[in-house]
Design a protein around this motif. Structure first.
Motif, PDB file in Angstrom:
ATOM      1  N   LEU A  20      43.390 113.144  78.038  1.00 31.14           N
ATOM      2  CA  LEU A  20      42.780 112.909  79.348  1.00 31.14           C
ATOM      3  C   LEU A  20      42.903 114.168  80.214  1.00 31.14           C
ATOM      4  CD1 LEU A  20      41.599 110.202  80.330  1.00 31.14           C
ATOM      5  CD2 LEU A  20      43.646 109.985  81.756  1.00 31.14           C
ATOM      6  N   GLY A  21      44.112 114.722  80.234  1.00 29.78           N
ATOM      7  CA  GLY A  21      44.354 115.917  81.041  1.00 29.78           C
ATOM      8  C   GLY A  21      43.512 117.081  80.547  1.00 29.78           C
ATOM      9  N   ARG A  22      43.403 117.190  79.229  1.00 31.66           N
ATOM     10  CA  ARG A  22      42.653 118.275  78.648  1.00 31.66           C
ATOM     11  C   ARG A  22      41.165 118.145  79.019  1.00 31.66           C
ATOM     12  NH1 ARG A  22      40.628 119.062  73.638  1.00 31.66           N
ATOM     13  NH2 ARG A  22      40.539 121.240  72.992  1.00 31.66           N
ATOM     14  N   PHE A  23      40.701 116.885  78.943  1.00 33.73           N
ATOM     15  CA  PHE A  23      39.304 116.592  79.283  1.00 33.73           C
ATOM     16  C   PHE A  23      39.027 116.974  80.730  1.00 33.73           C
ATOM     17  CE2 PHE A  23      36.375 113.427  81.100  1.00 33.73           C
ATOM     18  CZ  PHE A  23      35.234 113.735  80.370  1.00 33.73           C
ATOM     19  N   ARG A  24      39.978 116.550  81.593  1.00 33.99           N
ATOM     20  CA  ARG A  24      39.836 116.833  83.022  1.00 33.99           C
ATOM     21  C   ARG A  24      39.758 118.353  83.262  1.00 33.99           C
ATOM     22  NH1 ARG A  24      38.314 116.029  88.092  1.00 33.99           N
ATOM     23  NH2 ARG A  24      39.888 116.428  89.673  1.00 33.99           N
ATOM     24  N   LEU A  41      45.349 127.530  79.642  1.00 38.50           N
ATOM     25  CA  LEU A  41      44.557 126.924  78.571  1.00 38.50           C
ATOM     26  C   LEU A  41      44.470 125.418  78.796  1.00 38.50           C
ATOM     27  CD1 LEU A  41      46.013 128.735  75.456  1.00 38.50           C
ATOM     28  CD2 LEU A  41      43.728 128.985  76.399  1.00 38.50           C
ATOM     29  N   PRO A  42      43.336 124.792  78.397  1.00 46.18           N
ATOM     30  CA  PRO A  42      43.185 123.349  78.634  1.00 46.18           C
ATOM     31  C   PRO A  42      44.334 122.526  78.076  1.00 46.18           C
ATOM     32  CG  PRO A  42      41.127 124.295  77.878  1.00 46.18           C
ATOM     33  CD  PRO A  42      42.129 125.384  77.815  1.00 46.18           C
ATOM     34  N   ALA A  43      44.908 122.938  76.931  1.00 47.04           N
ATOM     35  CA  ALA A  43      46.002 122.166  76.338  1.00 47.04           C
ATOM     36  C   ALA A  43      47.190 122.069  77.290  1.00 47.04           C
ATOM     37  CB  ALA A  43      46.433 122.797  75.025  1.00 47.04           C
ATOM     38  N   TYR A  44      47.407 123.110  78.106  1.00 46.48           N
ATOM     39  CA  TYR A  44      48.511 123.054  79.053  1.00 46.48           C
ATOM     40  C   TYR A  44      48.287 121.979  80.103  1.00 46.48           C
ATOM     41  CZ  TYR A  44      50.874 127.193  77.334  1.00 46.48           C
ATOM     42  OH  TYR A  44      51.571 128.075  76.564  1.00 46.48           O
ATOM     43  N   TYR A  45      47.015 121.810  80.509  1.00 45.91           N
ATOM     44  CA  TYR A  45      46.723 120.746  81.484  1.00 45.91           C
ATOM     45  C   TYR A  45      47.021 119.390  80.861  1.00 45.91           C
ATOM     46  CZ  TYR A  45      44.570 124.165  84.540  1.00 45.91           C
ATOM     47  OH  TYR A  45      44.366 125.220  85.364  1.00 45.91           O
ATOM     48  N   GLY A  46      46.663 119.257  79.569  1.00 45.16           N
ATOM     49  CA  GLY A  46      46.956 118.006  78.871  1.00 45.16           C
ATOM     50  C   GLY A  46      48.448 117.745  78.830  1.00 45.16           C
ATOM     51  N   SER A  47      49.202 118.775  78.449  1.00 48.72           N
ATOM     52  CA  SER A  47      50.657 118.613  78.370  1.00 48.72           C
ATOM     53  C   SER A  47      51.235 118.292  79.740  1.00 48.72           C
ATOM     54  CB  SER A  47      51.308 119.894  77.856  1.00 48.72           C
ATOM     55  OG  SER A  47      50.713 120.288  76.665  1.00 48.72           O
ATOM     56  N   LEU A  48      50.688 118.944  80.756  1.00 49.41           N
ATOM     57  CA  LEU A  48      51.174 118.704  82.113  1.00 49.41           C
ATOM     58  C   LEU A  48      51.014 117.235  82.478  1.00 49.41           C
ATOM     59  CD1 LEU A  48      52.117 120.140  84.753  1.00 49.41           C
ATOM     60  CD2 LEU A  48      49.734 120.104  85.431  1.00 49.41           C
ATOM     61  N   MET A  49      49.826 116.707  82.197  1.00 44.31           N
ATOM     62  CA  MET A  49      49.528 115.307  82.510  1.00 44.31           C
ATOM     63  C   MET A  49      50.490 114.402  81.742  1.00 44.31           C
ATOM     64  SD  MET A  49      46.487 114.075  83.939  1.00 44.31           S
ATOM     65  CE  MET A  49      45.614 112.559  84.115  1.00 44.31           C
TER      66      MET A  49
END
Lengths: 461, 299
Positions: A20-24, A41-49
């Motif tokens: 979801l975070g990555r998508f966002r 990187l998008p993966a970091y946003y995913g991990s953050l979420m």
């Protein structure tokens, strides 16, 4: 649904939030003009979420699991009849066990009516609690997710936050060992303090006699105990000394041979073989010592007219020495190999022979590591139990004669705690005092090892 | 182990370079072509009063030949510099002179190497007295983890050169003086040698080598780990030492070769291309490969 199921569903949901975070983040990136405009990187946003959704939910779950049972049982106990409440603690505990048994497995013969009522009440409370938990988790999760979703922007420094989170995770893992050690120390310490209330600490430290018997009745024959730990520490010292006399020269020379003389093919076969020694269970060494070495020593002693007891410190020490050879050799071999080749070249270039180079240059340069390995082996020897139980006996003799039977601290701890014991008699508690002493000694040894290594660390660079 | 691998790795590096050369033209390509151009050694490989004589020396690492048919003299009290691109075999050759290559199992040396009348590679020749006569200083300063005094005293002690402590003190002082380190360390002779600066450590290693009173000193890029000031000191020292010792020095710095040496030998891919008076090599080289190297067209 029980806790493990809740846990699994939650873990799966949180894994989803990564995507979801990555998508966002990808959406945000598109809006801001391509992935490059994202801070991380998008993966970091995913991990953050996933991180922010996961941590609070898991903390809530853990707290709930910790306190839920306590609170519910309190509530149940308060509703029990007055007559039950008046009973002593231990009996009330039994009654509560019966109630929860009924709640889980249904009523049985011999159950009082008030127990059945309480069991039903318990069951319903547990169900309510679980419903509340699920509701709390779900709402907490949703709130956090929405907040993060809304606040996430292309400028969010996701990478920094995830890296920080990772650092904390590592820190927590590192502290587990420390907290466990602290826990062990405190548990041993408190029991030892209880022991020292009945036996003075000076008697324990300086007493020359060890016979841990306590009178159960005051008029019992031979019921006076003696808790002098000196014979035990003397025995430990004697056996460790014998073991080190075997292990240090043999291990060190094996290491020198392997690292300096052996061809690579020999080294790659012999080293693993030597390390197999470390993998043999100590109990196997124990019966080797008791059934083979000890009789051999006794018979040999008999031939030359020495009286050797069938369980001797020498047998235990010899076998223990062989057991710890790989500790000395393996570690020494590693540090000897770490000595830079340039130092050897320097000595060879001056015309030193191989053995001169080893004695005068390589070993001094590797000394800190070798000392470290030896001290590790000493700790191992002091803590070793099985071999001594089987080969050196249980008699707490205060002697320096390696042909006598002696006993060690660890062996006494085992014999004190094996079987049914009263946990408030000094006999049992003395095991903790011995453990504390042993722990202190090992700690001091490790500290000395650290000092030695520190002092010589900068010798070569 | 590292020292064991280095020469081979260098060879491989060299091969990698030559493979690369097929794709893009570079200095390395010229070098590859040039392999064919190396013929017989040109110039003056022989000396009037030789201290060490090498004839038709081949060195192999396993199947790889690192040195091809090198013949060279090092004259008495002469400083001979060996230069050439990385992996050309100059260090390997230098290390043959006191059999330091013995520590490398796969290394095989053939040909004749003589120290005056002594056959260096004679099967019965013991390396201990040989290395007492032919000392070596390495690229990276490698003082023993001992005091400054013990570092210098190490050689005399293992060779049993002295009987009394006062004699040893004298040797230590003289060696340190000759390595122009005495003034800097005389008040802390019992401090660890590893505590000195890089340049001082290298001078300590030189003092350690001359304490044994060798006849020949081999130097394997002795200044490549040092700053210019320390380098200048060592170069000055080499000039002074040449009054008493015979010196062979491997260097990557052509200025250094020009400053300290009497004759210069240019090695190329395991072959000795040219040996001439240093002045001649750097002003008017005889061989085109030498010229290409000193003018910086490759290397």
């Amino acid at each position: 649904m029980d806790f493990s199921q809740i846990f699994m569903v939650m873990a799966a949901t949180i894994a989803m939030t990564f995507f979801l975070g990555r998508f966002r983040a990808l959406k945000l990136g598109q809006a801001a003009g391509g992935r490059k405009s994202l801070n991380s990187l998008p993966a970091y946003y995913g991990s953050l979420m996933a991180m922010w959704c996961g941590i609070p939910c898991f903390i809530l779950l853990a707290l709930w699991m910790a306190f839920d049972d306590v609170i519910i049982s309190q509530a149940i106990m308060q509703e029990l009849p007055q007559a039950v409440l008046a009973l002593p603690d231990s009996e009330r505990g039994l009654i509560f066990n019966m109630i929860s048994n009924i709640a889980e497995n249904g009523a049985r013969a011999g159950a009082e009516p008030y127990m059945v009522t309480a069991a039903e009440r318990l069951q319903s409370l547990r169900e309510t609690s679980q419903l509340i938990l699920i509701a709390c988790l779900a709402s907490l999760f949703l709130i956090i997710m929405v907040v993060i979703w809304a606040r996430m922007s292309a400028q969010t420094r996701a990478r920094v936050q995830v890296e920080n989170g990772f650092k904390w995770l590592l820190l927590i893992c590192a502290s587990i060992a420390i907290f466990t050690t602290a826990g062990i120390v405190f548990s041993v310490l408190f029991e030892s303090i209880r022991f020292f209330q009945s036996v003075p600490i000076t008697e324990f430290l300086f007493g020359m006699e060890w016979s841990p018997q306590m009178a159960i009745r005051s008029d019992q024959v031979g019921g006076s105990g003696a808790f002098g730990a000196v014979p035990l520490f003397a025995g430990t010292l004697l056996i460790s000394l014998i073991a080190m006399i075997i292990a240090v020269p043999a291990g060190l020379m094996a290491a020198i041979y392997l690292s300096e003389y052996a061809r690579p093919a020999v080294r790659s076969t012999v080293k693993p073989l030597l390390e197999v020694l470390a993998g043999i269970p100590t109990v196997v060494y124990g019966f080797f010592a008791a059934l083979t070495v000890a009789p051999f020593i006794r018979d040999t002693g008999g031939l030359i007219g020495l009286s050797v007891s069938s369980e001797s410190a020498l047998a235990a020490g010899l076998v223990m020495g062989i057991m710890i050879i790989p500790f000395v050799s393996s570690l020494s071999d590693d540090v000897i190999n770490a000595v830079p080749q340039s130092l050897r070249d320097g000595a060879y270039g001056l015309g030193a022979t191989r053995s001169e180079t080893i004695k005068q240059v390589v070993i001094p340069a590797a000394l800190p590591g070798i000392v470290g390995g030896i001290l590790l082996a000493v700790s191992r020897a002091i803590g070793e139990t099985m071999i001594v139980v089987m080969a050196a006996g249980l008699a707490a003799n205060l002697t320096a004669n390696p042909l006598d039977s002696v006993t060690t601290v660890t062996v006494q701890i085992v014999t004190l705690l094996v079987g049914d014991q009263e946990f408030n008699s000094p006999k049992t508690l003395s095991a903790f005092a011995l453990g504390l002493m042993l722990f202190t000694i090992t700690l001091v040894l490790n500290y000395i090892a650290l000092l030695v290594v520190k002092k010589y660390r900068e010798q070569y660079e | 182990m590292q020292a064991v691998n280095t020469p081979i790795q260098e060879n491989e590096k060299l091969n990698a370079n030559t493979n690369e050369a097929e794709r893009k033209p570079s200095g390395a390509e010229q070098m590859n072509d040039s392999a064919a151009k190396v013929g017989k050694t040109v110039g003056k490989p022989f000396a009037k009063h030789p201290k060490m004589t090498m004839r038709n020396v081949d060195v192999f690492y396993g199947d790889k030949q690192a040195i091809h048919d090198v013949s060279l003299d090092i004259g008495k009290n002469e400083v001979v510099a060996m230069i050439g691109p990385s992996g050309c075999g100059k260090s390997t050759f230098l290390r043959c002179l006191n059999r330091m290559n013995d520590t490398i199992e796969i290394c095989k040396v053939s040909g004749e190497i003589k120290l005056e009348e002594l056959d260096v590679y004679h099967p019965k020749q013991d390396v201990v007295p040989l290395r007492a006569r032919v000392g070596i200083v390495f690229q990276k300063p490698n003082p023993f983890p001992k005091s400054i005094y013990d570092n210098v005293a190490y050689g005399p002690r293992i060779h049993g050169l002295v009987e009394r402590k006062t004699d040893l003190d004298e040797i230590v002082e003289n060696s340190l003086r000759r390595a122009s380190l005495w003034e800097e360390v005389k008040d802390r002779l019992h401090a660890p040698g590893t505590g000195l600066s890089g340049g001082q450590q290298q001078r300590l290693c030189i003092a350690r080598t001359i304490a044994v009173s060798p006849e020949v000193i081999l130097m394997d890029e002795p200044c490549s780990a040092l700053d210019p000031i320390a380098t200048a000191k060592i170069e000055e020292l080499i000039t002074e030492l040449s009054e008493k010792f015979t010196i062979a020095i491997v260097t990557h710095s052509m200025q250094q070769a020009a400053r300290v040496s009497h004759r210069t030998a240019y090695f190329h891919m395991g072959k000795l291309v040219e040996v001439n008076d240093t002045k001649r090599v750097f002003t008017n080289p005889e061989h085109e490969l030498t010229e290409a190297y000193i003018t910086g067209r490759f290397g």
